[in-house]
Structure formats: structure tokens, C-alpha cells
Write an enzyme that holds these catalytic residues in place. Structure first.
Site, short mmCIF file in Angstrom:
data_model
loop_
_atom_site.label_atom_id
_atom_site.label_comp_id
_atom_site.label_asym_id
_atom_site.label_seq_id
_atom_site.Cartn_x
_atom_site.Cartn_y
_atom_site.Cartn_z
N GLU A 123 39.00 45.22 35.87
CA GLU A 123 38.86 46.48 36.59
C GLU A 123 40.05 47.38 36.30
O GLU A 123 41.19 46.94 36.36
CB GLU A 123 38.81 46.14 38.08
CG GLU A 123 38.26 47.23 38.95
CD GLU A 123 38.21 46.78 40.41
OE1 GLU A 123 37.13 46.86 41.01
OE2 GLU A 123 39.25 46.35 40.94
N TYR A 160 37.08 55.35 37.51
CA TYR A 160 36.96 53.90 37.72
C TYR A 160 36.23 53.33 36.52
O TYR A 160 35.20 53.87 36.09
CB TYR A 160 36.17 53.65 39.00
CG TYR A 160 35.90 52.19 39.28
CD1 TYR A 160 36.81 51.41 39.97
CD2 TYR A 160 34.71 51.59 38.85
CE1 TYR A 160 36.57 50.07 40.23
CE2 TYR A 160 34.46 50.25 39.10
CZ TYR A 160 35.39 49.50 39.79
OH TYR A 160 35.15 48.18 40.04
#
Ligand code: GDP
Ligand code: MN
Length: 403
Positions: free
Chosen positions: A201, A113
Site C-alpha cells: 500500500e 492512494y
């Protein structure tokens, strides 16, 4: 403002961030041809069919599916396009899928991530990374906060090379992955600043299996999410064009066209107020008396009769609304304008629910006279002298309606 994955991916490409090849399609025929083209150009053995909707969690809702042939690609595309996509982030009825992205399949060794967000408390950008990507990052943040790596970026210095290396090592990157990962972090920061983003993101950022050209595997962004700061959009006409009106709440879109600030909520008391502060306190006092507001609606300081009438259309168009509270403090906005809009709305849409009105301030006498004269035509109208009385009246109207 939100954009689609394929649009965010395009911006990644512009900033040099490595992504798998991909083609956007609108129907099963195009999906089949896209697979064939990727097979021809990129020698793929599989592809991923990805629903292009603003909501996340598509993987969990069946909106991201691996296919291994052009025929299968066509079939899966037809399935995804044929029904609303329901994910943990959509309403229970789901969202309509208009476009798909057919992306070259990637052999994933590990998912990570990587994100950039504004950290208001620390007055800077924060790079957030985790070696536990792909999964529900909110769950990780809640249950294993130590698994999140956070690196504060100085607003004028930017991300420093040692910080990028530190994050790459903390993720467990080795060999060429360290340089590749660090480069992506720098590119992400450049994109964030250049586009006035509020969030970027990559979930997941992946390391692929080793190949001859890439013995340590490649570091690729296989998902892309960007939110922009609405207040900076005037500087980016090109980004403003990326908005997708089909993804917006129709009532919120109409409200914006009329310069109204409207946010739908879960309750049943429709509110029409001027000024954000008064709107907040109106919601508070409704709750204090045991009611639940159906919306936040600020008609603004200089609302026209036309805009206020539209505000009533929006409120009364919400089937959950069982009573309406109008609370206006006439400063720049004039009470008589609001009174005229109430009368116009009554004539046009009709009030079939209790309407409690509290007006105070500029031209209030004229407003009261207008409403008194119209009372016979608007039997649901119930004037209140002050805010406390208005809140009591509107909540008891709901109570009476419930029994
Ligand atoms: P999201 O669920 O909306 O966040 O959509 P993603 O684009 O993140 O896709 C969901 C999941 O699908 C990812 O976490 C991956 O595990 C998987 N996925 C996406 N693309 C590929 C791919 O090319 N190959 C493989 N094996 N899995 C993929
Ligand atoms: Mn994702």
C-alpha cells in the site's frame, strides 16, 4: 508478517519505485545530524520526522511531523521517542517508538492512494487506486466506493500496459505523470510477486510541485506498507529477518516458539483445545451459553507436556481470564499428556480460577486416574463429561464469579 515503513521503502528503492531521500535514526542527536546531512546532500527546506511502528494512522497520532530546521528536527524527535505513540490503529496505551525515519520534505500538489492486494473472490491480484489518497481509505471505501478504481490483474499475464494507463488516466494524471505512475504500478506488481506479499500500500502516492527538471512534477511514494504471506516466508530468509519482535504481542510470540496457535480475544474464558476445528466449536459453544472466550488456543495434534504447560502459563498470565475450559479430543494428542500438563501447571503457576476439563479419546482412562489422584491438590478442577456440560459449567462459574 508486517514490516516497518523504512524497510518497505528500502524494497521500493530496490525495485526502482521513486521515494524521497531518508535516514533512519534512534535518538535526537542522530535526528539532528540526519537533517543536516539531508540539507547538505538533498538541499531540503523541510523534513518529515516519522515514527517507525507497525501501526498505521501515525499522522493522526502525532507520529508524522514536519520540521524546518535541524534543531527543530532534534526537538520533535525527542518528543516522539519520549512517549508511546497512540494512533487509531494501536491499543489505547499506544506503542513504544524505537526508531524514526527522517525523510526529505516534499511539496505535495495532490495525494493519491495506490495498493495491490490479493482478491480471493476473483482469483487474482487487484490494483486499487484512488484520487482521494492520504485520508482514511477505509472511510472512502465505505462511503464513496465509486471513488476506488479497481483493476484485476491476471495471475499469469500480469499487469498489462493498457491497464496501467487506464488507471493513471482515471486518477487524473496528465503529461509525464501517466508514464511515471504506470511505471510505479508495474514495479509494484514485480515487488509483490517477487516477495510473496499479501498487501502493498502506498498512501499517499503524491504528485509534487513542478520543477525545471520535472515540469509535470514527480510521482513519489511517501509512505510504504508491505505485508508478506507468512506461508511463503520460508522462501525468503532475507525478508524473514525484517521481523520486529518488539512489535508482536509477547504472548503470541511465546506461543509460536512452542508451536501453539494462540490468538488473544476480548472475553474472560481461557480456552485450551487441540485442533483448530475443535477450538472454533469450543468458542461457539461458550458463546452459545452466554460466555466470551478470552483466546483461541490450539495446542496442535502432537503437543508435548512442555508445550501444553506453556499454554497454561500464557492463559493464566492473562489477567482477564476468570475461568479456563480445557477441551481435548485425544487422537494423536494423548489425554494423559494433557492431564500431566495440567498437574504440572497447577504445581508451577497454580490455578486460582475455575478449571473445567473435558477429555475424551486416546488414554482418557489414564488421564482421569491422574486427575482424580491430583484433585485434592487442585481444588479448582472440575471435570466435565461432555462438551455441553463443560460449557455450562464454565459459563456458570463466570456468572457466579460476577455476582
Ligand atoms: P500514516 O499516517 O501512518 O499513514 O503516515 P504517512 O506517511 O502517510 O504520513 C501522514 C501524512 O503526512 C501524509 O498523508 C501527508 O499528508 C503528510 N506527509 C508525509 N510526508 C510529507 C512530506 O514530505 N511533506 C508534506 N507536506 N506532508 C507530508
Ligand atoms: Mn499513510
Amino acid at each position: 508478517m508486517k514490516i516497518h515503513e523504512y524497510q518497505a521503502r528500502d524494497l521500493f528503492v530496490k525495485h526502482g519505485i521513486p521515494v524521497p531521500d531518508a535516514i533512519v535514526v534512534r535518538n535526537p542527536d542522530e535526528a539532528q545530524r540526519a537533517y543536516q546531512k539531508l540539507e547538505h546532500d538533498s538541499h531540503i527546506e523541510s523534513a518529515v520526522v516519522k515514527a517507525q511502528v507497525h501501526a498505521g494512522g501515525r499522522g493522526k497520532g502525532g507520529g508524522v511531523r514536519l520540521v524546518r530546521s535541524a534543531e527543530e528536527c532534534r526537538k520533535v524527535a525527542a518528543e516522539i521517542l519520549s512517549r508511546p505513540l497512540i494512533t487509531p490503529q494501536t491499543d489505547p496505551e499506544g506503542v513504544k517508538v524505537h526508531r524514526l525515519m527522517i525523510a526529505a520534505g516534499v511539496k505535495i500538489t495532490k495525494e493519491y492512494y495506490l495498493a495491490l492486494a490479493v482478491d480471493r473472490a476473483r482469483h487474482g491480484l487487484t490494483l486499487i487506486a484512488s484520487a482521494e489518497g492520504g485520508m482514511d481509505i477505509e472511510t472512502i471505501a465505505r462511503e464513496k466506493p465509486d471513488k476506488l478504481i479497481r483493476e484485476l490483474i491476471h495471475p499469469s499475464v500480469g499487469l498489462r500496459p493498457f491497464q496501467a494507463r487506464k488507471v493513471a488516466y482515471a486518477l487524473g494524471f496528465t503529461g509525464q505523470q501517466v508514464r511515471a505512475g504506470g511505471k510505479i504500478m508495474h514495479q509494484l506488481c514485480d515487488l509483490f510477486i517477487a516477495s510473496d506479499a499479501s498487501l502493498i500500500e502506498i498512501n499517499p502516492l503524491v504528485v509534487t510541485g513542478p520543477t525545471q527538471d520535472y515540469p509535470d512534477g514527480r510521482v513519489l511514494a511517501i509512505d510504504a506498507k508491505i505485508d508478506f504471506d507468512d506461508n511463503a516466508l520460508f522462501r525468503h530468509p532475507d525478508l524473514t529477518e525484517l521481523a520486529d519482535p518488539t512489535e508482536e504481542d509477547p504472548a503470541e510470540r511465546r506461543a509460536r516458539q512452542y508451536g501453539l496457535s494462540y490468538i488473544a480475544l476480548d472475553g474472560n474464558i481461557g480456552c485450551l483445545v487441540n485442533g483448530a476445528g475443535l477450538a472454533m466449536s469450543t468458542m461457539d459453544i461458550i458463546k452459545h451459553h452466554g460466555g466470551e472466550p478470552a483466546n483461541f488456543l490450539d495446542v496442535g495434534g502432537s503437543a508435548s507436556e512442555e508445550a501444553v504447560t506453556e499454554a497454561f502459563r500464557i492463559i493464566l498470565g492473562d489477567e482477564h481470564v476468570k475461568a479456563v475450559l480445557v477441551n481435548i479430543f485425544g487422537g494423536i494428542a494423548r489425554c494423559d499428556t494433557i492431564a500431566r500438563a495440567i498437574i504440572a501447571a497447577a504445581g508451577e503457576v497454580g490455578f486460582n480460577v475455575p478449571l473445567v476439563v473435558r477429555l475424551e479419546g486416546t488414554n482418557v482412562e489414564e488421564a482421569r486416574r491422574l486427575l482424580d489422584a491430583a484433585q485434592a491438590d487442585i481444588p479448582m478442577l472440575d471435570p466435565a463429561r461432555d462438551l455441553a456440560e463443560a460449557a455450562k459449567k464454565v459459563t456458570s462459574a463466570i456468572g457466579a464469579a460476577a455476582v
